[in-house]
Design a protein around this motif. Sequence first.
Motif, mmCIF file in Angstrom:
data_model
loop_
_atom_site.group_PDB
_atom_site.id
_atom_site.type_symbol
_atom_site.label_atom_id
_atom_site.label_comp_id
_atom_site.label_asym_id
_atom_site.label_seq_id
_atom_site.Cartn_x
_atom_site.Cartn_y
_atom_site.Cartn_z
ATOM 1 N N LYS A 168 24.020 -0.218 -46.873
ATOM 2 C CA LYS A 168 23.886 -1.424 -47.402
ATOM 3 C C LYS A 168 24.300 -2.273 -46.962
ATOM 4 N N VAL A 228 30.209 -5.599 -48.815
ATOM 5 C CA VAL A 228 31.281 -6.464 -48.511
ATOM 6 C C VAL A 228 31.642 -7.149 -49.657
ATOM 7 N N ILE A 247 33.906 -11.112 -51.780
ATOM 8 C CA ILE A 247 33.786 -12.221 -51.219
ATOM 9 C C ILE A 247 35.507 -12.420 -52.153
ATOM 10 N N ALA A 265 28.919 -10.963 -58.311
ATOM 11 C CA ALA A 265 29.754 -11.813 -57.641
ATOM 12 C C ALA A 265 30.829 -10.156 -57.468
ATOM 13 N N PRO A 284 28.498 -8.699 -53.882
ATOM 14 C CA PRO A 284 27.469 -10.122 -53.516
ATOM 15 C C PRO A 284 26.486 -9.878 -52.579
ATOM 16 N N LYS A 285 26.551 -8.310 -51.976
ATOM 17 C CA LYS A 285 25.738 -7.661 -51.072
ATOM 18 C C LYS A 285 23.939 -7.408 -51.524
ATOM 19 N N ASP A 286 24.748 -7.412 -52.495
ATOM 20 C CA ASP A 286 23.296 -6.295 -53.419
ATOM 21 C C ASP A 286 22.620 -7.747 -54.084
ATOM 22 N N MET A 304 23.173 -14.664 -56.177
ATOM 23 C CA MET A 304 24.662 -15.063 -55.577
ATOM 24 C C MET A 304 25.208 -16.736 -55.036
ATOM 25 N N GLN A 350 18.499 -2.157 -56.994
ATOM 26 C CA GLN A 350 20.053 -1.650 -57.705
ATOM 27 C C GLN A 350 19.095 -0.955 -58.948
ATOM 28 N N PHE A 370 24.467 -13.359 -45.444
ATOM 29 C CA PHE A 370 23.631 -11.838 -46.304
ATOM 30 C C PHE A 370 21.849 -12.058 -46.190
#
Lengths: 435, 187, 356
Positions: free
Chosen positions: B120, B123, B125, C66, C69-71, C76, C120, C305
Amino acid sequence: MSEIEIGLYFVVFLMTLILLRIPIGFALIAVSFCGIWALMGWRIAWGSLGIIPFHFASNWVLSSVPAFLFMGFICYHAKLTEGLFTAARVWLSGLPGGLAVASIFGCGGFAAVTGSSVACSAAMGKIAVPEMTRYNYDPSLATGTVAAGGTIGALIPPSLIMILYSVMAQAPVGKLFLGGLVVGLITVAAYVTMIIIRVKLNPSLAPRVTEHFPLSVKMAALGKTAPILLIIMGVFGGLFSGLFTPTEAGAIGAFLSCIVALISGRLSLDVIHKASVETIVTTSSILVIAVGASLLTRFLALSGSGDALSDAILGMGAHPLMIIFGVALIYLLLGMFLEPVGAMMLTLPVVLPIVNEAGYSAIWFGVFLTKLLEIGMLSPPIGMNVFVIKGVVDKSISLGTIFRGVSWFIGCDLMIVALVVAFPAIILFLPNLVG
Amino acid sequence: MGTIRKTIRYMTGAMGFLGSALVILLVLHVSADVILRNVFGYPIAGTIEVVSMVYMIGICFLPLALADERDAHISVEVLTELMPPGVVRWLIIAGTALGIVVMGFLCWRTWLEAVVQYRKGAVMIVAGRDPIITWPSYFLLPLGFGLSALVCVWKIFCQMTRRPFGPGDDALPAGMELVAKDKIENV
Amino acid sequence: ETLKYAFGYASASTVGIAADDYAAAVKERSGGAVSIRNFPMSLLSLAETGPGLRDGMADIGYVVAALTPKDFPRYMLMQDLQLMVNLQEPRGKESVAYAGAVIEYTLTKCPECLSEFQGQNQVYMGGATSSINMSLCTKPVRTLDELKGMKIRVSHAVVSRLFTELGATPVSFPANESYEALSQGVVDCTQLSLPELTNMSLADVVKAVTVDLPGGLSSNVAVNNINLDAWRKLNDDQRAALLWGASQISADITWGYYADAITNEKVAADANISLVNGDAAAMEKMREFARNDLPGTLEGYKTTFGVANAETIASEFQDMYAKWLDLVEPVESRDQLRELFWTQMFQNVDPKTYGM
Ligand code: NA
Ligand code: NA
């Protein structure tokens, strides 16, 4: 079998493994994993193994552990701390037991650049014990002084035990450091007073050093402490004037130590290599235990046995003072056998809720606990500081001699423990004042 | 045998080098942030995130094998002091065996997690700059745990066959640590 | 059926208290068929809750989007639209309206958001917001002059950009180090909401609060997400009871922070902390930033994203927020907000099909 019973059986199993010399970290991880498995099934146990190590280690506050370790090892290997004892000695030689008093002050100074008590003993032991032997000091006084003096290393900031405690108990490390500073200074005062009284009563313990040092020599000796004083002032000064946070102080301290070592011509690749390798080996061996303790916390939470244990103790309706007395007793007993980081990590999951419920502040308890654990560094049969001194002094001095010398200092420590229980403000005044 | 011993030492040496480099980087990075923030009012964005997600992971997990090699894992010796050395030797071997199992499991599990994070492209923030990529850090765990398990396998072999183990040619035969009680360095 | 609820807050905190009421509400509604066992902090930390819930270490979890965030990029994105609350005249209940907008938008207008949570291995069950973010400072900060070079701890990327624009120096470290950092002068301000005066004991060290800078709020949490497998194992009645509970806890936490902020105005007065406003020039610059920054933020969501419809989400969400500003206008108590959340949103979620 109820969940609580499963919890208790696994705790007993864990203790057995540890007593059988299985490395504490491996035992903690294995037993907690199997415990979660037995309670909640494979999937959850397997899941926890993948999540907890990463999240435990990726912690900003914890990053001061390698930084402070590195700082201490640099100061030690670059021999920045050597001037401390000489200076204390030149200035205090007139006092009864002057060399022993100088050792305590030397330890106090070294304590400000190292987070560990063993490092403090080892460094001072190599310098101070031969000196005291040369002047026919009683061997048990000479060795006991340095072994006990080392414990100041974990009280006066920085302190590894307090950093780890702050992560486990979610207590601000800066406040812990301030409380530790006070107890560390009280310990210095108590040790020095005790040495002077003992030598006054029995002058044969420490024959008076007859040398007289002219002022020029005294000033020169003071000058030799400049490197270490510079580092201490830089770190504490920057901390209190708001240039950086306690967590950042470790890196700044290490950086300053390297600069000072470089300027005084004592920084070599060899020094950096030794210091950094010792730093990472110590960090990762602590981490294995910490990850295990973190898993144990989850296991105790899931099984409810941690709560059950604390409820049982609190349910006896004991007075908070009785509870803290019991906790102190447990740590003194554990301290006889266990190494402090392990002892703390093993017990905090159960002890913290109890102490919390009994109404003690997390800051106060963190400092109190550090003091108790440090007594364990001195008490027989397993007293790490004593072993370290044994390792660096003349072979003719027996372990028994050192333990005998240390017993006087343990007496002082127990009085300090009683003092901070009676007057919690001793620890809390400064943290509450400064924040 | 010599080759295995040399390979192991080479690998732990490399991990030691990487770990050491990360300690020094951590010190320099945080110091630079503090200095730039106070002198120029210009902090390095993302210092905390990089320290905790990259340096700390490397410092904590890469040197595990080194800790095995140096017998740096803490254990309690109070009961074993009273036991006959023959029994203690087997307890020490049992400890190493548990080390293999624990480190092996951790290696396997954290590898699976690393693959999930990689897929996935995880990352994080960061205030004041673009997000930082975190998935590579996840691979440091199986690397550290795996090497540690390997060293434990070699160690248990040495302990069973009473071969010397560890750094230095004067190393004691493995499992004979009890003899060297006053060998307390690295503290 | 007993479900384990893990949240990374103390049991006496706003979240902890809401969690106790949540457990009681679900138990009552399900007639005892579903009980919830709460684990405050002990089972999973905030950072561990996302993956922990995924792997079933807990059945219900307080997830902070946060942190990964990619999930949850779309969830977000709504958080990063936060500065829109600064663009209208203050009406007082912006944070409450924002919570309603986030939850309703996620449940009804954003199937991708729900898939992100399912990706998730969890079912979305509602969120909550902090109260409005302010600058908690050791000296009054009102003008661009006073903002110049001021060191402020920030927790959001967009707020960090905002303060840079205003001439201040944003610094980042964990929120819970604010006390030490303020008392020692490492920073002059910390970006937090007013309840932290008591939650983090900041009232001891804070001397002035700039109430309208930076504005915005935190909305990126999903307060009682449920593990997908655990959810699907339940029957319709049990799921209905959990939806009922979700309406309660979402309302409780949001209202809790909102009410705490009002209580803390009194705390501030008692501690001689002055509540100040940014001056006209500073406020205008802040609003200008809020408008100008948005396109860049949306572009970032597209590229980093992969949220192709970022603009659509932003404009739809804006409308939703405007609707909720009116909806919460008459709400005067926690119970009224519970009622509103239930009738407006959770009542319409079908327990037979949702998340199945
Ligand atoms: Na220290
Ligand atoms: Na002991």
